[in-house]
Design an enzyme around this catalytic site. Structure first.
Site, PDB file in Angstrom:
ATOM      1  CG  ASP A 192      82.265 145.889 -15.635  1.00 56.96           C
ATOM      2  OD1 ASP A 192      82.050 145.435 -14.487  1.00 56.96           O
ATOM      3  OD2 ASP A 192      81.841 145.348 -16.671  1.00 56.96           O
ATOM      4  CG  ASP A 225      84.963 143.141 -15.111  1.00 54.79           C
ATOM      5  OD1 ASP A 225      84.185 143.425 -14.190  1.00 54.79           O
ATOM      6  OD2 ASP A 225      84.661 143.233 -16.316  1.00 54.79           O
ATOM      7  CG  ASP A 282      82.630 144.094 -11.142  1.00 59.54           C
ATOM      8  OD1 ASP A 282      83.471 144.999 -11.339  1.00 59.54           O
ATOM      9  OD2 ASP A 282      81.958 143.594 -12.062  1.00 59.54           O
ATOM     10  CB  SER A 309      81.925 140.416 -14.891  1.00 54.92           C
ATOM     11  OG  SER A 309      81.460 141.609 -14.327  1.00 54.92           O
TER      12      SER A 309
END
Length: 451
Positions: free
Chosen positions: A244, A242, A240, A101
């Protein structure tokens, strides 16, 4: 049964340190195959962000799943919410995300989606850990799994994102700056907004395996703020690593965080009579959000910190909208998990529909000053068993009255108690937070206060 490897969002750590090692991930792939994808026609999707270690772990997972007799579909670099969407629409048994992440490149992790595109329930994670205690047994050669690439994965997800706004929406009057954090959205996010007509300037879209989240993205906003002002843009969008979560920047260069975004989307849903029940935030959601929603007649429910718990509360109560201050926004009327691109698009649609700027849309939320102090502790303890700490909390709450909040929360990942005080008067807030932090440090035996 207590879990050994799974945290609140899968398995995560520093690359090369157990469990984030190739041998463990190989074994994990096999265990997942055994639990989630039994049967000859089973298939599992694997996607990743742009970390250099992703290639290594992709191969390890692929080998483990194949050894369990499971077919694999490789997505390549793909946002986490895209993997959730594709798992559901391609009818896979599970989706696996290789990502840490918003963490730096030297960390990595593995998280999972069920066939419905939702996070795995605790009992499945426990079952996977039970399989990890067993030695690997490779399927016979005739039953080994095969791997194929999904060549149209990006296109499928781009079309899905566009479909979450009205078919007639036209973003051509908006000038955007988009920061992809050198992460998993670097290909798809620019396409989504460009195909919907927006005039976009893209930064943070040159991943090299080592620069993901480095001075960019939703946790480092300075470059985006400067670019928005330089380009005289209407909006900045920071994703960010990833994809999400999302934080936005208004035309003045001011931050529009997850609480603001949640308010804007809630008001938009209410305006179109499409809001279902309450909005779900977390214990850390700003009191200003709660007050702003209350003026609209919308209750705010608070879950534990973590998008997993927000999702659980949404599903248990049949609600459709929730999120965190950090920018995890879940629109269950559009998708099954937090999605930075989809959430940003909902805000842009509301800007076009109302003719209001982002600054104007967020103005209904007046944030309360908040002070957060991390206190290192020597041991874990139930804070509610300590009368001195309870009394100090009650005294602080009495001083704040209805115009403030006090929260003491042990970290789930480190020996730290987080002390948060919120209220209208910033000097009072800071003073009470310091007093409570000192009280916690004194009674828990390691009087060190972290920044």
């Amino acid at each position: 049964m207590e879990k050994k490897y799974f945290g609140t969002d899968g398995i995560r750590g520093k690359v090369g340190e157990r469990p984030i090692t190739p041998d463990f991930i190989l074994h994990l792939g096999w265990a997942v195959g055994r639990v989630l994808a039994q049967g000859r026609q089973s298939k599992v999707l694997i996607g990743k962000d742009t970390r250099i270690s992703g290639y290594m772990f992709e191969s390890a997972l692929q080998a483990g799943l194949s050894a369990a007799g499971v077919d694999i579909r490789l997505l390549g670099p793909m946002p986490t919410p895209a993997i959730a969407y594709l798992t559901r629409t391609l009818h896979a048994k599970a989706g696996i995300v290789i990502s840490a992440s918003h963490n730096p490149y030297y960390d990595n992790g593995i998280k999972f989606f069920s066939s419905a595109g939702t996070k795995l329930p605790d009992e499945i994670e426990v079952a996977i850990e039970a399989e990890l205690e067993k030695p690997m047994q490779t399927a016979t050669s005739s039953r080994l799994g095969k791997a194929e690439r999904v060549v149209d994965a990006a296109g499928r997800y781009i079309e899905f994102c566009k479909s979450t706004g009205p078919a007639s929406v036209d973003l051509s009057e908006l000038r955007l700056v988009l920061d992809c954090a050198h992460g998993a959205t670097y290909q798809v996010a620019p396409e989504v907004f460009a195909e919907m007509g927006a005039d976009i300037t893209v930064i943070g879209a040159s991943p090299n395996g080592l620069n993901i989240n480095e001075n960019c993205g939703s946790t480092a906003l300075e470059s985006l703020q400067h670019k928005v002002l330089e380009c005289k843009a209407d909006v900045g969008i920071a994703l960010d690593g990833d994809g999400d979560r999302v934080i936005m920047i208004d035309q003045r260069g001011e931050i529009v965080d997850g609480d603001d975004i949640l308010y804007i989307i809630a008001r938009a849903r209410q305006r179109t009579s499409k809001l279902t029940g309450a909005v779900v935030g977390t214990l850390m959601s700003n009191l200003g959000l709660e007050k702003a929603l209350a003026t609209l007649g919308i209750p705010l429910m608070r879950s534990q910190v973590g998008d997993r718990y927000v999702l659980e509360m949404l599903q248990c109560n049949g609600y459709s909208l929730g999120g965190e201050s950090s920018g995890h926004i879940i629109c269950l009327d559009r998708t099954t998990t937090g999605d930075g691109i989809v959430s940003a698009l909902q805000v842009l649609v509301e800007m076009v529909a109302t003719g209001h700027s982002l600054y104007e849309l967020k103005s209904g939320v007046v944030k309360y000053p908040q002070c957060l102090i991390n206190v290192q502790v020597a041991r874990s303890i139930n804070l509610h068993d300590n009368n001195a700490i309870i009394n100090a909390m009650q005294e602080a709450e009495n001083q704040l009255g209805d115009e403030g909040r006090v929260l003491l929360r042990p970290s789930g990942t480190e020996p730290v108690v987080r002390v948060m005080v919120e209220g209208r008067d910033i000097s009072q807030v800071n003073s009470l937070a310091q007093q409570l932090a000192q009280e916690v440090a004194f009674h828990l035996g390691n009087p060190q206060i972290c920044p």
